[in-house]
Write a protein that holds these residues in place. Structure first.
Motif, PDB file in Angstrom:
ATOM      1  N   MET A 113       0.834  -1.207   0.000  1.00 45.50           N
ATOM      2  CA  MET A 113       0.000   0.000   0.000  1.00 45.50           C
ATOM      3  C   MET A 113       0.872   1.263   0.000  1.00 45.50           C
ATOM      4  N   GLU A 114       1.999   1.206   0.680  1.00 41.79           N
ATOM      5  CA  GLU A 114       2.936   2.331   0.683  1.00 41.79           C
ATOM      6  C   GLU A 114       3.460   2.588  -0.732  1.00 41.79           C
ATOM      7  N   ILE A 115       3.760   1.531  -1.466  1.00 42.25           N
ATOM      8  CA  ILE A 115       4.201   1.672  -2.852  1.00 42.25           C
ATOM      9  C   ILE A 115       3.097   2.326  -3.675  1.00 42.25           C
ATOM     10  N   GLN A 116       1.865   1.902  -3.460  1.00 44.65           N
ATOM     11  CA  GLN A 116       0.724   2.463  -4.202  1.00 44.65           C
ATOM     12  C   GLN A 116       0.522   3.952  -3.892  1.00 44.65           C
ATOM     13  N   ARG A 117       0.702   4.327  -2.628  1.00 45.30           N
ATOM     14  CA  ARG A 117       0.503   5.731  -2.227  1.00 45.30           C
ATOM     15  C   ARG A 117       1.632   6.635  -2.702  1.00 45.30           C
ATOM     16  N   ASN A 118       2.834   6.098  -2.815  1.00 47.35           N
ATOM     17  CA  ASN A 118       4.018   6.885  -3.178  1.00 47.35           C
ATOM     18  C   ASN A 118       4.745   6.270  -4.367  1.00 47.35           C
ATOM     19  N   PRO A 119       4.106   6.173  -5.520  1.00 48.09           N
ATOM     20  CA  PRO A 119       4.741   5.469  -6.647  1.00 48.09           C
ATOM     21  C   PRO A 119       6.045   6.115  -7.116  1.00 48.09           C
ATOM     22  N   TYR A 120       6.172   7.430  -6.993  1.00 40.77           N
ATOM     23  CA  TYR A 120       7.398   8.091  -7.479  1.00 40.77           C
ATOM     24  C   TYR A 120       8.582   7.815  -6.556  1.00 40.77           C
ATOM     25  N   LYS A 121       8.305   7.564  -5.291  1.00 37.05           N
ATOM     26  CA  LYS A 121       9.374   7.236  -4.346  1.00 37.05           C
ATOM     27  C   LYS A 121      10.007   5.889  -4.697  1.00 37.05           C
ATOM     28  N   TYR A 122       9.204   4.984  -5.249  1.00 34.68           N
ATOM     29  CA  TYR A 122       9.681   3.635  -5.536  1.00 34.68           C
ATOM     30  C   TYR A 122       9.854   3.343  -7.019  1.00 34.68           C
ATOM     31  N   LYS A 123       9.822   4.377  -7.820  1.00 36.11           N
ATOM     32  CA  LYS A 123       9.987   4.202  -9.257  1.00 36.11           C
ATOM     33  C   LYS A 123      11.424   3.780  -9.571  1.00 36.11           C
TER      34      LYS A 123
END
Length: 124
Positions: A113-123
């Protein structure tokens, strides 16, 4: 850093308690307790294969849960007492949460869910 405790919890996870305290002046310490648990990423923790692959891509096969408790400017003669207070607080609160049977699945799902909320952080 000193490993003070290593415990296998009822849910199968291994809890490590570290004393990371350090001297900051002749008579004072920063008292630091770090609790760490490695949680394996498993397919059954996520609703579908694509979610599983996403979590693996970002975090790998294990995700570290870590909680750090600190107190600064502790007198040398109070260091052990404060460390034991931090340990007691951890055991009274967080330990109950991370030792629950459904903690590993919930933790891995929260990371998705964290990846979904912050997609640019994990791109990539």
């Amino acid at each position: 850093m000193e490993l003070c405790e290593r415990t296998v919890m009822d849910n199968g996870l291994v809890l490590e308690i570290w004393d990371e305290s350090r001297k900051i002046a002749d008579d004072t310490f920063r008292v630091t307790l770090a609790a760490r648990v490695k949680v394996a990423v498993k397919k059954e923790y996520l609703p579908d294969l694509e979610h599983y692959r996403t979590v693996l891509r970002v975090f790998g096969h294990e995700i570290l849960f870590e909680q750090v408790k600190e107190r600064s400017f502790v007198r040398t003669d109070e260091k052990d007492e404060i460390y034991n207070q931090l340990l007691g607080e951890f055991r009274d609160t967080t330990l109950k949460y991370i030792s629950r049977p459904n903690f590993p699945a919930g933790f891995v799902m929260s990371k998705f869910m964290e990846i979904q909320r912050n997609p640019y952080k994990y791109k990539n």
